[in-house]
Design an enzyme around this catalytic site. Sequence first.
Site, PDB file in Angstrom:
ATOM      1  N   HIS A  55      38.850  46.620  42.554  1.00 21.71           N
ATOM      2  CA  HIS A  55      39.120  45.522  43.500  1.00 21.71           C
ATOM      3  C   HIS A  55      40.384  44.757  43.118  1.00 21.71           C
ATOM      4  O   HIS A  55      40.339  43.813  42.335  1.00 21.71           O
ATOM      5  CB  HIS A  55      37.912  44.577  43.491  1.00 21.71           C
ATOM      6  N   HIS A  57      44.299  43.150  44.816  1.00 17.75           N
ATOM      7  CA  HIS A  57      45.141  42.861  45.985  1.00 17.75           C
ATOM      8  C   HIS A  57      46.584  42.903  45.499  1.00 17.75           C
ATOM      9  O   HIS A  57      47.076  41.919  44.943  1.00 17.75           O
ATOM     10  CB  HIS A  57      44.830  41.469  46.544  1.00 17.75           C
ATOM     11  N   PHE A  58      47.244  44.043  45.658  1.00 22.45           N
ATOM     12  CA  PHE A  58      48.616  44.184  45.145  1.00 22.45           C
ATOM     13  C   PHE A  58      49.676  43.784  46.181  1.00 22.45           C
ATOM     14  O   PHE A  58      50.871  43.927  45.946  1.00 22.45           O
ATOM     15  CB  PHE A  58      48.847  45.593  44.599  1.00 22.45           C
ATOM     16  N   ARG A  59      49.246  43.332  47.357  1.00 20.39           N
ATOM     17  CA  ARG A  59      50.112  42.613  48.313  1.00 20.39           C
ATOM     18  C   ARG A  59      51.243  43.413  48.941  1.00 20.39           C
ATOM     19  O   ARG A  59      52.154  42.815  49.529  1.00 20.39           O
ATOM     20  CB  ARG A  59      50.730  41.369  47.656  1.00 20.39           C
ATOM     21  N   ASN A  89      43.748  43.767  52.944  1.00 25.48           N
ATOM     22  CA  ASN A  89      44.308  42.573  53.595  1.00 25.48           C
ATOM     23  C   ASN A  89      45.792  42.391  53.278  1.00 25.48           C
ATOM     24  O   ASN A  89      46.243  41.296  52.993  1.00 25.48           O
ATOM     25  CB  ASN A  89      43.500  41.312  53.247  1.00 25.48           C
ATOM     26  N   HIS A 173      32.506  41.950  51.188  1.00 27.81           N
ATOM     27  CA  HIS A 173      32.693  40.547  50.818  1.00 27.81           C
ATOM     28  C   HIS A 173      31.510  39.824  51.462  1.00 27.81           C
ATOM     29  O   HIS A 173      31.516  39.562  52.658  1.00 27.81           O
ATOM     30  CB  HIS A 173      34.033  40.020  51.337  1.00 27.81           C
ATOM     31  N   HIS A 219      32.382  40.801  44.013  1.00 26.45           N
ATOM     32  CA  HIS A 219      32.410  39.486  43.343  1.00 26.45           C
ATOM     33  C   HIS A 219      31.145  38.649  43.506  1.00 26.45           C
ATOM     34  O   HIS A 219      31.168  37.568  44.093  1.00 26.45           O
ATOM     35  CB  HIS A 219      33.628  38.654  43.771  1.00 26.45           C
ATOM     36  N   ASP A 285      39.076  41.412  41.355  1.00 30.21           N
ATOM     37  CA  ASP A 285      39.486  40.700  42.568  1.00 30.21           C
ATOM     38  C   ASP A 285      40.849  40.032  42.322  1.00 30.21           C
ATOM     39  O   ASP A 285      41.067  38.877  42.707  1.00 30.21           O
ATOM     40  CB  ASP A 285      38.428  39.670  42.992  1.00 30.21           C
ATOM     41  N   HIS A 289      48.631  34.682  43.950  1.00 31.62           N
ATOM     42  CA  HIS A 289      49.401  33.812  44.838  1.00 31.62           C
ATOM     43  C   HIS A 289      50.424  33.144  43.933  1.00 31.62           C
ATOM     44  O   HIS A 289      50.157  32.904  42.751  1.00 31.62           O
ATOM     45  CB  HIS A 289      48.499  32.767  45.494  1.00 31.62           C
TER      46      HIS A 289
HETATM   47  C1  NCD Z   1      41.552  37.229  48.190  1.00 34.41           C
HETATM   48  C2  NCD Z   1      43.061  37.297  48.511  1.00 34.41           C
HETATM   49  O1  NCD Z   1      43.801  36.347  48.226  1.00 34.41           O
HETATM   50  O2  NCD Z   1      43.488  38.334  49.036  1.00 34.41           O
HETATM   51  N1  NCD Z   1      41.214  35.866  47.894  1.00 34.41           N
HETATM   52  C3  NCD Z   1      40.149  35.445  47.197  1.00 34.41           C
HETATM   53  O3  NCD Z   1      39.924  34.227  47.145  1.00 34.41           O
HETATM   54  N2  NCD Z   1      39.362  36.276  46.541  1.00 34.41           N
HETATM   55  C4  NCD Z   1      40.759  37.762  49.317  1.00 34.41           C
HETATM   56  C5  NCD Z   1      39.329  38.022  48.945  1.00 34.41           C
HETATM   57  O4  NCD Z   1      39.013  38.972  48.232  1.00 34.41           O
HETATM   58  O5  NCD Z   1      38.462  37.251  49.381  1.00 34.41           O
HETATM   59 ZN    ZN Z   2      39.222  40.437  47.013  1.00 34.15          ZN
END
Ligand code: NCD
Ligand code: ZN
Length: 419
Positions: A55, A57-59, A89, A173, A219, A285, A289
């Site tokens: 899990h 998020h490499f954006r 996402n 989620h 999570h 996760d 940011h």
């Molecule tokens: C995640 C994100 O910023 O992409 N944010 C988070 O608070 N975990 C999205 C997600 O997994 O809910």
């Molecule tokens: Zn996530």
Amino acid sequence: MDLVVEGRLFLNGELEQGCVGIEDGRIVAVKKVLRGDTKIDAGYRIILPAAMDPHVHFRQPGLTNKEDFGSGSMAALHGGVTTVLDMPNTLPPTDRLAVLKEKKRIIRRRSFVDYGFFVTTDLPRRLEAMAPHAAGLKIFMGSTTGSLLDNDDNSIHRMLRKAEELSVPVSVHAEDDAMIFLAEAESLKDHLRNRPADAEFNAVRRLAALGAKGVNICHVTRAEVLDIAAEAGMSCEVATHHMLLDINSPLGSRGKVNPPLRQPAAKEALYRAVAHGKATMLGSDHAPHTTDDKAEDFHICPSGVPGVETMFPLMMAAVKRNDIPLATLVRMACEEPARRFKVPKGRIEEGMIADLAIYDPREVTTIEGARLYSKCGWTPYEGMEAIFPQTVIMRGEIQLKGGEPCGETIGRDIKDGTI
Ligand code: NCD
Ligand code: ZN
């Protein structure tokens, strides 16, 4: 033999002195003594299977000011992770075949570690088209970063049936969007009030009622959920932030994350339950940011904390403190993700891909945001104890040496048939 690694190997749940022989990127022998062209003598250090993070998020594409596959995968290596599953996402969201293919094209040859992509859709036909190329289906029952949402029982049921028919693993989620409030929030306490544990309990109970056997709950924040899920045949993923941080952590908006940080007692109960082996997988996760994003007013700042780089090192320090057995950590972070997503990794065994991480249990350091590789440049774990890997080997190649990434972008897509 191309490479032999000697030291205290993690074999069948225990540490045992021995050698791993590697040829063409695979483990070809595990023996007391082996000779090879090149030898790494790890001495008293311990040699574990490298971890897999199900899990992150490499954006990329769309939000590469926060992270991209180059920086994210380097961070993964720094934390002993050689396989990551990226969430959908990104921008545009990975919700149809053309977008998935384009995402793959963009990321090809840019990753230091192996990777797979989750997709998201509430249209069975689209899932059918993406299935051969996707690591899994992600369902968002609660709104979070990226406005993807599917919180309708009929729709979820339809997608679960389709995913089962196509043998696509599903991760959810699980926060019931109908139970999430959007009241003005100024603190972690307010954010918790907006996203109460009941939203999580309810989502998981609804999934159980839908017969979501085999589905993975992302999570998990509450120990009770581990029991509800296990009873319904679902697996559970836990993140380090819900075990180590709570609403009293002095983080302000940097601690804003979905699902939210909970009360200290809930955090401790979760940590204890995980140490007792009740969770299936560890997943970071990793949701980077930038410091600027997080400096925004609490209410409007985005949710998410980085973690791919610190997940295993934090837990190694927990192992050293005897908080959690090493075998439990290896099962959650290496064996189970690999087994579930059908990647021949996660165990030191003949035939497996040769992904290893070498740790010196005496080298306990403290985490410093400034020394991490994630582009976001900060961590919620500043000052906490960790044991980082000294060497990481992926497919027989040395990708991290002396604690620093050193290899090439040789990461492969776990679904393109080359692994
Ligand atoms: C995640 C994100 O910023 O992409 N944010 C988070 O608070 N975990 C999205 C997600 O997994 O809910
Ligand atoms: Zn996530």
